[in-house]
Design a protein around this motif. Structure first.
Motif, PDB file in Angstrom:
ATOM      1  N   ALA A  28     -20.377 -37.021  22.561  1.00 35.27           N
ATOM      2  CA  ALA A  28     -20.871 -38.177  21.665  1.00 35.27           C
ATOM      3  C   ALA A  28     -20.105 -38.781  23.092  1.00 35.27           C
ATOM      4  O   ALA A  28     -20.688 -40.515  22.906  1.00 35.27           O
ATOM      5  CB  ALA A  28     -20.010 -38.661  20.756  1.00 35.27           C
ATOM      6  N   HIS A  31     -22.657 -42.576  23.244  1.00 37.29           N
ATOM      7  CA  HIS A  31     -22.741 -43.328  21.780  1.00 37.29           C
ATOM      8  C   HIS A  31     -23.047 -45.071  22.176  1.00 37.29           C
ATOM      9  O   HIS A  31     -24.063 -45.131  21.523  1.00 37.29           O
ATOM     10  CB  HIS A  31     -22.182 -42.453  21.185  1.00 37.29           C
ATOM     11  CG  HIS A  31     -22.637 -42.628  19.746  1.00 37.29           C
ATOM     12  ND1 HIS A  31     -21.861 -43.942  18.609  1.00 37.29           N
ATOM     13  CD2 HIS A  31     -23.350 -42.263  18.511  1.00 37.29           C
ATOM     14  CE1 HIS A  31     -22.337 -44.206  17.498  1.00 37.29           C
ATOM     15  NE2 HIS A  31     -23.789 -42.707  17.578  1.00 37.29           N
ATOM     16  N   LEU A  54     -14.568 -44.310  18.618  1.00 30.14           N
ATOM     17  CA  LEU A  54     -14.717 -42.820  18.216  1.00 30.14           C
ATOM     18  C   LEU A  54     -14.306 -42.208  20.382  1.00 30.14           C
ATOM     19  O   LEU A  54     -14.856 -42.971  20.965  1.00 30.14           O
ATOM     20  CB  LEU A  54     -15.853 -42.464  18.504  1.00 30.14           C
ATOM     21  CG  LEU A  54     -16.272 -42.798  16.387  1.00 30.14           C
ATOM     22  CD1 LEU A  54     -17.982 -42.607  16.561  1.00 30.14           C
ATOM     23  CD2 LEU A  54     -15.250 -42.077  15.933  1.00 30.14           C
ATOM     24  N   GLY A  58     -16.541 -37.667  19.119  1.00 28.02           N
ATOM     25  CA  GLY A  58     -17.493 -38.248  18.306  1.00 28.02           C
ATOM     26  C   GLY A  58     -16.834 -38.698  17.328  1.00 28.02           C
ATOM     27  O   GLY A  58     -16.934 -38.720  15.766  1.00 28.02           O
ATOM     28  N   PHE A  84     -22.025 -44.858  12.649  1.00 27.81           N
ATOM     29  CA  PHE A  84     -20.600 -43.747  12.405  1.00 27.81           C
ATOM     30  C   PHE A  84     -20.367 -43.460  10.786  1.00 27.81           C
ATOM     31  O   PHE A  84     -20.412 -44.401  10.009  1.00 27.81           O
ATOM     32  CB  PHE A  84     -19.927 -44.142  13.102  1.00 27.81           C
ATOM     33  CG  PHE A  84     -18.529 -45.102  12.901  1.00 27.81           C
ATOM     34  CD1 PHE A  84     -17.222 -44.940  11.177  1.00 27.81           C
ATOM     35  CD2 PHE A  84     -17.889 -46.201  12.667  1.00 27.81           C
ATOM     36  CE1 PHE A  84     -16.540 -45.710  10.386  1.00 27.81           C
ATOM     37  CE2 PHE A  84     -17.881 -47.333  12.697  1.00 27.81           C
ATOM     38  CZ  PHE A  84     -16.617 -47.408  11.258  1.00 27.81           C
ATOM     39  N   SER A 178     -27.796 -43.150  13.804  1.00 26.56           N
ATOM     40  CA  SER A 178     -26.766 -44.097  14.816  1.00 26.56           C
ATOM     41  C   SER A 178     -28.251 -45.252  15.642  1.00 26.56           C
ATOM     42  O   SER A 178     -27.073 -45.871  15.947  1.00 26.56           O
ATOM     43  CB  SER A 178     -25.601 -43.157  15.374  1.00 26.56           C
ATOM     44  OG  SER A 178     -24.431 -43.127  15.094  1.00 26.56           O
TER      45      SER A 178
END
Length: 215
Positions: A28, A31, A54, A58, A84, A178
């Motif tokens: 992640a 992200h 996060l 994630g 999320f 996302s």
């Protein structure tokens, strides 16, 4: 509760909001950078307040997410992007109360519908206080197979083959709701710039056409 106006890392509990890996294989990482880049693409003049909730894998806590929402609201955010979802069942009352507080303050809260390819409700997207976003395929005529769907979803936006920035420079191609959510958050920022007194419930029924998105 302590509120901050310059962003905060709720994972490490410090001011360093950089998106970094905590261990090898964290998928992640990037992200937050990717999502922020897409918002900037749609609304180049938008100011982004980074709230890291996060970790590199994630995962985070609903407490951290709720505190970040309240923090951003107190700092004067007009749009909050929540790329999320939580698998906590039943959903957290604390998180919903934070979103309700944001909405009552005039904030538009935009949330990802989830990537399970299911009509099962995902939270916080399924709460009525959010604008929930599904992922459209590259044809922009149908949802992707992975996108969640259902009457609780409000809008679809591009979510497949999306190019965005990565930490440290360079770009990557990602997919997911996302990635869809910041397109709508960016548009919400544009609408807010045009109509600063418009209340959040009104934005859900406002139609603003672009090449790919209709709210």
């Amino acid at each position: 509760m302590l509120f901050r106006s310059k962003g905060w890392n709720y994972v490490a509990d410090d001011r360093d909001t950089r998106d970094v890996a905590s261990r090898a294989g964290d998928e992640a990482v990037g992200h937050g950078t990717f999502v922020s880049g897409l918002i900037a693409l749609v609304a180049p003049k938008a100011k982004i307040l980074p709230e890291r909730v996060l970790n590199g894998a994630g995962y985070g806590t609903v407490y951290g997410a709720a505190q970040a929402i309240l923090d951003a609201t107190t700092a004067g955010a007009q749009v909050i992007n929540l790329s999320f979802g939580t698998d906590t069942q039943p959903p957290s009352n604390l998180l919903q109360q934070a979103i309700q507080t944001a909405q009552a303050a005039g904030v538009v809260v935009v949330a990802a519908a989830g990537n399970e390819g299911s009509n099962q409700q995902e939270f916080p997207a399924a709460w009525p206080q959010t604008l929930s976003v599904a992922a459209m395929s590259t044809s922009y005529t149908a949802l992707t197979p992975f996108s969640n769907f259902g009457g609780w979803v409000d809008v679809g936006a591009p979510g497949e083959g999306i190019v965005g920035p990565m930490p440290g420079g360079g770009y990557d191609i990602w997919a997911g709701t996302s990635m869809s959510t910041p397109f709508v958050s960016g548009q919400a920022a544009l609408i807010r710039a045009l109509e600063p007194t418009m209340k959040p419930p009104d934005r859900k029924s406002t139609r603003l056409n672009s090449s790919h998105i209709t709210i």
